[in-house]
Write a protein that holds these residues in place. Structure first.
Motif, PDB file in Angstrom:
ATOM      1  N   PRO A 196      93.989  -0.279 -12.507  1.00 14.53           N
ATOM      2  CA  PRO A 196      94.588  -0.934 -11.338  1.00 14.53           C
ATOM      3  C   PRO A 196      96.107  -1.071 -11.433  1.00 14.53           C
ATOM      4  N   ALA A 197      96.634  -1.313 -12.631  1.00 18.03           N
ATOM      5  CA  ALA A 197      98.077  -1.513 -12.780  1.00 18.03           C
ATOM      6  C   ALA A 197      98.860  -0.258 -12.408  1.00 18.03           C
ATOM      7  N   THR A 198      98.222   0.913 -12.525  1.00 15.74           N
ATOM      8  CA  THR A 198      98.875   2.171 -12.159  1.00 15.74           C
ATOM      9  C   THR A 198      98.459   2.616 -10.761  1.00 15.74           C
ATOM     10  N   GLY A 199      97.167   2.555 -10.485  1.00 12.46           N
ATOM     11  CA  GLY A 199      96.653   3.103  -9.236  1.00 12.46           C
ATOM     12  C   GLY A 199      97.033   2.320  -7.995  1.00 12.46           C
ATOM     13  N   LEU A 200      96.980   0.983  -8.073  1.00  7.70           N
ATOM     14  CA  LEU A 200      97.244   0.168  -6.881  1.00  7.70           C
ATOM     15  C   LEU A 200      98.689   0.283  -6.371  1.00  7.70           C
ATOM     16  N   PRO A 201      99.705   0.175  -7.236  1.00  7.15           N
ATOM     17  CA  PRO A 201     101.071   0.360  -6.734  1.00  7.15           C
ATOM     18  C   PRO A 201     101.293   1.740  -6.124  1.00  7.15           C
ATOM     19  N   ALA A 202     100.687   2.765  -6.747  1.00  7.67           N
ATOM     20  CA  ALA A 202     100.828   4.126  -6.214  1.00  7.67           C
ATOM     21  C   ALA A 202     100.170   4.241  -4.843  1.00  7.67           C
ATOM     22  N   LEU A 203      99.024   3.579  -4.678  1.00  6.62           N
ATOM     23  CA  LEU A 203      98.346   3.583  -3.381  1.00  6.62           C
ATOM     24  C   LEU A 203      99.217   2.921  -2.316  1.00  6.62           C
ATOM     25  N   VAL A 204      99.816   1.772  -2.657  1.00  7.04           N
ATOM     26  CA  VAL A 204     100.652   1.055  -1.691  1.00  7.04           C
ATOM     27  C   VAL A 204     101.858   1.910  -1.283  1.00  7.04           C
ATOM     28  N   GLU A 205     102.486   2.562  -2.253  1.00  2.00           N
ATOM     29  CA  GLU A 205     103.631   3.427  -1.943  1.00  2.00           C
ATOM     30  C   GLU A 205     103.208   4.570  -1.023  1.00  2.00           C
ATOM     31  N   TRP A 206     102.052   5.122  -1.289  1.00  2.63           N
ATOM     32  CA  TRP A 206     101.534   6.227  -0.469  1.00  2.63           C
ATOM     33  C   TRP A 206     101.272   5.767   0.964  1.00  2.63           C
ATOM     34  N   LEU A 207     100.689   4.576   1.118  1.00  2.23           N
ATOM     35  CA  LEU A 207     100.426   4.035   2.457  1.00  2.23           C
ATOM     36  C   LEU A 207     101.727   3.755   3.200  1.00  2.23           C
ATOM     37  N   CYS A 208     102.697   3.197   2.484  1.00  3.64           N
ATOM     38  CA  CYS A 208     103.991   2.908   3.120  1.00  3.64           C
ATOM     39  C   CYS A 208     104.691   4.197   3.544  1.00  3.64           C
ATOM     40  N   ALA A 209     104.537   5.265   2.759  1.00  2.00           N
ATOM     41  CA  ALA A 209     105.153   6.544   3.095  1.00  2.00           C
ATOM     42  C   ALA A 209     104.573   7.122   4.392  1.00  2.00           C
TER      43      ALA A 209
END
Length: 223
Positions: free
Chosen positions: A185-198
């Motif tokens: 989660p510490a790696t995957g969740l921030p990456a998911l949020v960045e992807w959604l914001c993009a």
């Protein structure tokens, strides 16, 4: 921002979540998804899902559903040999209906489904779920085509960005990820949020839920 973006986003998430447990797919928000061939993997995932939706029709066949009542009646009577015979007949009927569906998909020029994917899907469908070794071998053939890799027990290092599974739904412009479970989660969740914001998503809301079972370390800490 638009209905089209919401639809495409929900479809991409759904394709990933529904298939990753079987094929350990590269997540759309993983850095690996920026590779030049990822668009082809996305298309293959969509085609695989189209085949899967078509083959669900096997169990909607009237003769298939009629067998369920017959099997239940025989089971209540304790007629084990009849139950076995009916199960075998039902399986034969399922195989026949499934082959007709695949024949129709092969013959329809408007489907535009990759022939290799179609044959591998048919090959996997023919194998009994108890045939673990052969099913695993076929999955290893399929996984690279969908942007994945079949491993006996994927390690967090194999795809630190990936999820074990999840489910999404769409309500107009609102895309809801009802649940998702991440390997790291510490790696995957921030990456998911960045992807959604993009993709210009707005007003993100979320909740965290812990595991129902405590590890040995957690139990020791509790004590």
């Amino acid at each position: 921002p638009t209905e089209a973006v919401a639809t495409n986003l929900q479809r991409e998430l759904s394709d990933y979540f529904q298939l990753t447990a079987m094929f350990n797919l590269v997540a759309p928000w993983s850095p690996a998804a920026k590779a030049a061939d990822y668009a082809g993997k996305q298309q293959a995932r969509r085609q695989w899902q189209r085949i899967s939706r078509a083959t669900v029709g096997v169990w909607r066949d009237p003769e298939m559903t009629s067998y369920n009542a017959k099997i239940s009646a025989a089971s209540r009577r304790g007629a084990t040999s009849e139950v076995r015979r009916l199960y075998e007949e039902q399986q034969q009927r399922a195989d026949g209906v499934r082959e007709k569906i695949f024949a129709r998909l092969r013959a329809d020029p408007t489907n535009r489904i990759d022939a290799t994917l179609l044959e591998l899907h048919a090959k996997l469908d023919r194998l009994n779920f108890t045939n673990h070794a052969e099913r695993a071998a076929v999955r290893r053939e399929i996984a690279p085509l969908l942007g994945g890799a079949v491993e006996e027990k994927p390690s967090p290092e194999s795809d630190r960005f990936g999820a074990v599974g999840g489910y999404t739904s769409k309500h107009g412009l609102l895309v809801e990820m009802n649940w998702a479970s991440f390997r790291d989660p510490a790696t995957g969740l921030p990456a998911l949020v960045e992807w959604l914001c993009a993709q210009n998503c707005r007003k993100l809301q979320y909740d965290f839920e812990g595991s129902a079972a405590l590890s040995d370390t957690d139990e020791a800490a509790e004590e």
